[in-house]
Motif scaffolding. Sequence first.
Motif, PDB file in Angstrom:
ATOM      1  N   GLY A   1      13.528  -1.802   0.068  1.00 49.78           N
ATOM      2  CA  GLY A   1      12.176  -1.914  -0.413  1.00 49.78           C
ATOM      3  C   GLY A   1      11.290  -2.660   0.586  1.00 49.78           C
ATOM      4  N   ALA A   2      11.781  -2.689   1.653  1.00 50.27           N
ATOM      5  CA  ALA A   2      11.069  -3.545   2.811  1.00 50.27           C
ATOM      6  C   ALA A   2      10.045  -2.531   3.578  1.00 50.27           C
ATOM      7  CB  ALA A   2      12.056  -4.270   3.808  1.00 50.27           C
TER       8      ALA A   2
ATOM      9  N   TYR B   1       5.798   1.955  -4.471  1.00 45.06           N
ATOM     10  CA  TYR B   1       6.824   2.110  -3.691  1.00 45.06           C
ATOM     11  C   TYR B   1       8.041   1.114  -3.528  1.00 45.06           C
ATOM     12  CZ  TYR B   1       9.318   3.774   0.356  1.00 45.06           C
ATOM     13  OH  TYR B   1      10.081   4.349   1.244  1.00 45.06           O
ATOM     14  N   GLN B   2       7.390  -0.181  -3.304  1.00 41.75           N
ATOM     15  CA  GLN B   2       8.521  -1.279  -3.154  1.00 41.75           C
ATOM     16  C   GLN B   2       9.291  -1.447  -4.400  1.00 41.75           C
ATOM     17  OE1 GLN B   2       5.525  -1.674  -1.383  1.00 41.75           O
ATOM     18  NE2 GLN B   2       6.549  -0.938   0.383  1.00 41.75           N
TER      19      GLN B   2
ATOM     20  N   MET C   1       7.481   0.538   4.435  1.00 36.29           N
ATOM     21  CA  MET C   1       6.350   1.224   3.903  1.00 36.29           C
ATOM     22  C   MET C   1       6.054   2.458   4.264  1.00 36.29           C
ATOM     23  SD  MET C   1       4.589  -1.226   1.949  1.00 36.29           S
ATOM     24  CE  MET C   1       3.207  -0.078   1.741  1.00 36.29           C
TER      25      MET C   1
ATOM     26  N   ARG D   1      11.683   1.460  -4.869  1.00 33.80           N
ATOM     27  CA  ARG D   1      12.761   1.261  -4.047  1.00 33.80           C
ATOM     28  C   ARG D   1      14.143  -0.062  -4.705  1.00 33.80           C
ATOM     29  NH1 ARG D   1      13.528   5.040   0.179  1.00 33.80           N
ATOM     30  NH2 ARG D   1      14.032   3.354   1.701  1.00 33.80           N
ATOM     31  N   LYS D   2      13.362  -0.824  -4.999  1.00 39.07           N
ATOM     32  CA  LYS D   2      14.409  -2.069  -5.463  1.00 39.07           C
ATOM     33  C   LYS D   2      14.974  -1.718  -6.564  1.00 39.07           C
ATOM     34  CE  LYS D   2      11.548  -5.829  -2.817  1.00 39.07           C
ATOM     35  NZ  LYS D   2      10.555  -6.683  -3.018  1.00 39.07           N
TER      36      LYS D   2
END
Length: 104
Positions: free
Chosen positions: A92-93, A60-61, A95, A64-65
């Motif tokens: 991306g921070a 996931y992170q 959750m 997002r990044k």
Amino acid sequence: MSQKIALHTRLKPGKEAEYDSVHARIGDELDAALRAAGVTGWSIWRSGRELFHVVEVADYQAMRKELALNPVNIEWQAVMAELLEVADDYSGADMGLPKVWELP
């Protein structure tokens, strides 16, 4: 192993029909960008102005990044910013929503 992430967003008042319309079919370039970033599934449910998402993704992170820098996603997020109460920064921070319970 993939992650399943739940998200919650809220529409601006009166934007329900427009949101549904733009999601009737996302563009091929956005579809390809999501898949290239590791997304294998993304479902959205709407109750009034409340939106509930379930994202299935490899990381996931990282997704997002990666999407934060993708021109296709940047354009899509500009459209979403007109419809959502809070625009997404794709840092991306986060959750997603914390899981409270799951049927064993």
